[in-house]
Design a protein around this motif. Structure first.
Motif, PDB file in Angstrom:
ATOM      1  N   VAL A 162       0.868  -1.179   0.000  1.00  0.00           N
ATOM      2  CA  VAL A 162       0.000   0.000   0.000  1.00  0.00           C
ATOM      3  C   VAL A 162       0.899   1.222   0.000  1.00  0.00           C
ATOM      4  CG1 VAL A 162      -1.839   1.245   1.175  1.00  0.00           C
ATOM      5  CG2 VAL A 162      -1.773  -1.253   1.268  1.00  0.00           C
ATOM      6  N   SER A 163       0.745   2.060  -1.006  1.00  0.00           N
ATOM      7  CA  SER A 163       1.637   3.208  -1.162  1.00  0.00           C
ATOM      8  C   SER A 163       1.211   4.383  -0.303  1.00  0.00           C
ATOM      9  CB  SER A 163       1.666   3.645  -2.632  1.00  0.00           C
ATOM     10  OG  SER A 163       0.482   4.364  -2.958  1.00  0.00           O
ATOM     11  N   ALA A 164       2.097   5.351  -0.189  1.00  0.00           N
ATOM     12  CA  ALA A 164       1.747   6.649   0.378  1.00  0.00           C
ATOM     13  C   ALA A 164       0.943   7.430  -0.658  1.00  0.00           C
ATOM     14  CB  ALA A 164       3.019   7.404   0.756  1.00  0.00           C
ATOM     15  N   PRO A 165       0.273   8.519  -0.275  1.00  0.00           N
ATOM     16  CA  PRO A 165      -0.485   9.312  -1.252  1.00  0.00           C
ATOM     17  C   PRO A 165       0.417   9.817  -2.384  1.00  0.00           C
ATOM     18  CG  PRO A 165      -1.090   9.949   0.979  1.00  0.00           C
ATOM     19  CD  PRO A 165       0.087   9.033   1.099  1.00  0.00           C
ATOM     20  N   LEU A 166      -0.107   9.785  -3.578  1.00  0.00           N
ATOM     21  CA  LEU A 166       0.607  10.282  -4.749  1.00  0.00           C
ATOM     22  C   LEU A 166      -0.392  10.770  -5.783  1.00  0.00           C
ATOM     23  CD1 LEU A 166       0.298   7.755  -6.980  1.00  0.00           C
ATOM     24  CD2 LEU A 166       1.995   6.745  -5.464  1.00  0.00           C
ATOM     25  N   VAL A 167       0.109  11.363  -6.845  1.00  0.00           N
ATOM     26  CA  VAL A 167      -0.741  11.901  -7.913  1.00  0.00           C
ATOM     27  C   VAL A 167      -0.680  10.960  -9.104  1.00  0.00           C
ATOM     28  CG1 VAL A 167      -1.090  13.828  -9.492  1.00  0.00           C
ATOM     29  CG2 VAL A 167      -0.408  14.262  -7.123  1.00  0.00           C
TER      30      VAL A 167
END
Length: 254
Positions: free
Chosen positions: A175-180
């Motif tokens: 699960v990644s950190a927030p990104l665009v």
């Protein structure tokens, strides 16, 4: 004292009288002191202090009970949100695992694109808060896109959700950190990903699913936290995923 009227007075009686007179005098002085304005005011102050102490203890106990109820309410709210998020992540992860299994079957990959995508991606991939589900090849290029029969010509080999699986066969669900998003108009998202292996266990690519941050915002926005209440969802690596009250300037910060 008239001896003729009351009879003779003995020395013993005179001594008793002398002893009684001082006791009565001391009692009178004590009563006089207790009845003085100072004594009355002092007694009133003592009583008032005692009443204030009792009231303070009751108020403190009431405050502690209110705080404990507030803590219980906060714990219950967090538990409900946590279970909702975990349930959605689990369902999305099941969809990713289905994609991984399908890509590993040559007969599925040999089907026409529309039929292949229908088998690879279930209806969970079209849910409101979910973005694209992608299949990346071993070099990070988009091979399959659940939202388009013609995949975007985008390379994502530099993304952490790709490199973690390329470098670690046992990474599992990441699960990644927030990104665009580079594919969907710059939407703020988090990414869930799983490794795809060749039959010999070597790295073949990554199955990727995106979850819009709007889901977390909407989940928390309906909560009444009070004028000074805050709630934050933080990634285990320290990045802020969502915060209520919402402030886009702090989303994604470490």
């Amino acid at each position: 004292m008239d001896v003729a009227d009351h009879g003779p007075v003995s020395v013993k009686n005179i001594k008793k009288a002398k002893r009684v007179i001082p006791v009565r005098s001391q009692s009178g002085r004590l009563l006089a002191r207790l009845g003085s304005p100072r004594a009355v005011i002092g007694g009133a102050l003592v009583i008032a202090f005692a009443m204030l102490t009792v009231c303070a203890v009751l108020l403190y106990d009431g405050r502690q009970d209110a705080l404990e109820h507030a803590r219980d309410a906060s714990r219950n709210t967090l538990l409900v949100i946590e279970r909702d998020i975990l349930r959605n992540v689990e369902l999305y992860d099941l969809s990713l695992q289905a994609v991984v299994d399908g890509v590993g079957q040559p007969e599925v990959m040999a089907l026409p694109a529309r039929l292949r995508d229908a088998l690879l991606f279930d209806r969970a991939a079209t849910a409101k808060d979910l973005g694209s589900m992608l299949v990346l090849d071993a070099t990070g290029n988009v091979l399959i896109d659940s939202r388009s029969e013609v995949p975007s010509h985008v390379n994502l080999a530099d993304r952490r959700y790709f490199t973690v699986h390329r470098d670690n066969p046992a990474a599992g669900l990441y699960v990644s950190a927030p990104l665009v998003s580079r594919i969907r108009k710059g939407d703020p998202i988090i990414v869930l990903s799983r490794r795809i292996n060749n039959p010999d266990g070597s790295f073949r690519g990554v199955a990727v699913g995106t979850l819009k941050l709007e889901y977390f915002r909407r989940l928390q926005s309906g909560l009444k936290l009070g004028p000074h209440g805050t709630m934050a969802l933080i990634h285990t690596d320290g990045h802020l995923i969502m915060r209520t009250p919402y402030n886009p300037q702090v989303i994604g910060r470490d």
